[in-house]
Scaffold this motif. Sequence first.
Motif, short mmCIF file in Angstrom:
data_model
loop_
_atom_site.label_atom_id
_atom_site.label_comp_id
_atom_site.label_asym_id
_atom_site.label_seq_id
_atom_site.Cartn_x
_atom_site.Cartn_y
_atom_site.Cartn_z
N ILE A 54 65.12 7.93 -4.14
CA ILE A 54 64.62 7.07 -4.54
C ILE A 54 65.14 6.22 -5.19
O ILE A 54 65.27 5.07 -4.66
N HIS A 93 65.60 2.22 -4.48
CA HIS A 93 65.26 1.64 -5.33
C HIS A 93 66.41 0.22 -4.75
O HIS A 93 66.54 -1.14 -4.83
N LEU A 97 60.86 0.71 -0.33
CA LEU A 97 59.83 1.13 -0.95
C LEU A 97 58.93 2.52 -0.61
O LEU A 97 58.63 3.39 -1.62
N GLU A 98 58.10 2.29 0.32
CA GLU A 98 57.49 3.10 1.12
C GLU A 98 57.98 4.29 1.71
O GLU A 98 57.32 5.44 1.52
N ALA A 132 60.53 5.37 -0.58
CA ALA A 132 60.59 6.18 -1.75
C ALA A 132 59.44 6.73 -1.97
O ALA A 132 59.04 7.78 -2.88
N LEU A 133 58.31 5.91 -1.72
CA LEU A 133 57.10 6.28 -2.63
C LEU A 133 56.24 7.87 -1.32
O LEU A 133 55.79 9.09 -2.38
N THR A 148 58.29 2.99 -8.49
CA THR A 148 58.30 2.78 -6.68
C THR A 148 56.74 2.03 -6.90
O THR A 148 56.81 0.88 -6.58
N ARG A 202 56.55 -1.36 -8.19
CA ARG A 202 57.02 -2.64 -7.97
C ARG A 202 56.26 -2.64 -6.76
O ARG A 202 55.90 -3.76 -5.96
N ASN A 249 64.36 -3.04 -10.76
CA ASN A 249 63.91 -1.90 -8.91
C ASN A 249 65.34 -3.31 -7.79
O ASN A 249 65.10 -2.90 -7.35
#
Length: 457
Positions: free
Chosen positions: A231, A235, A254-255, A257-258, A267, A270, A445
């Motif tokens: 994760i 970022h 980022l998606e 990481a989500l 996350t 941002r 981030n």
Amino acid sequence: MPLLRALWFFIQLSIIVVAAVWLLSQRGTVDIVWNEYSVSGNLGIFLLAAVLIAIVAVGLLRIIGAVVNAPEKFSRRRIEKNRRKGFQALTRGFVAIAAGDAKKASGFAREVRKLLPDETGLPLLLEAQAARLRGDEGDARQSFEKLLHDKDAAFFGVRGLLKSSIDAGDPVGALSFARVALDKNPKQPWVLKTVYELEIENKHWHAAMQLLDRARKQGAIEKDRARKDEIALLHVLAGEHRLARDENGEINRLERALKLDPHFVPTVLRLGEIYLEKNKKSKAAALVEKAWKVNPHPDLAALWEKLSPDASADPLRRVRWFEKLAVLRPDSADAQIAVAKAAMDCGLSGEAKAYLTTAEYIRPTARLYRLRADVEEVSTHNAAMVRGWLDKAASAAPDSVWYCTLSGNIYDRWSPVALPHGSFNTIEWGIPVGGAKIVSRSLDNGADLDPLMIETY
């Protein structure tokens, strides 16, 4: 055993006697004529004499062979004796290394070199370790470099040079040796972990991302730690896309990481800010609500405030907007505080006090009491009451903050790299133990990353 040996001797003697008697008992005559000489004799005596002559000849040949080969045998025995003594000294040398006795280890290393002049592997390793133990890193490095030429012991050299580079604060050199070690042992967990950590230290984010999955599969990094690191790396890479003004690339990272953790506050923050900029408020609000159910956080409340509808005509609309957070997590002090702050902004001091009272029941903290003092000052202007709440704040439990688990530094926001020391993924939400230092600058981030800190590989 002595009885059996005596019996065996008498059996052999009996066989010889029987053989001799048998030879002597043979009838016949042997005539040997050589020029004018002539010899005649009994066949049995002739055969016995021939056997004796053959035995004497064989004995003489063995004596001559032993005399001729004596120097070689002596040399071989001396070499074997030296090897035994050498390997014994080698063992004692490593014992001295384990005991931390530099003087003995160095002495045994010299003895081994004298007794085993042609050996390279373990004797060189002993010399290197003894040199390192006595603080002579130059000699140690030379011995480790010599080990690289021994195909059977080259890994010792690589590992030694790797440690030397790390101890010398040379992450670039350490990484080069670590990669060699990885080529030789691609599935060794400690090698994988070392290369991964050095890729991180050298800010080779893409290489670290590629290696992370291998390290996780080989058990070099715990699954939970690997997930958190992935994760954080996403970022950092999202920050690279942001610096390059590649919004789609940033959103993609980022998606990802989500998906790994839909409740990780940085996350959500941002991505929510990006959706807000693109006027996708409902999508951003859905992110906050999903995260808030599991992980209510003051930073999420701040984003929720940005997403609030226009309440200029109806101030209570703002309060109702924040009450949604309290409905989602009625057991959260942060939810009660968020609604109380909204009520304060609308001039509803009584409602604000009620929510703060509920928050105090859930978890009394310094932040809560400071807010209570603010409400008291605005609503009653009672200096004594204000001082009372501030006194409570001074002695109350500290509030959770973003802090570095390595240094204890406190940050206003999370970031994948903790400045100024540059440790990776060490900032967490919680209460730091012991003294803490507030660091004003933090990374958003990857948005505020110094370009020199972002390198691709």
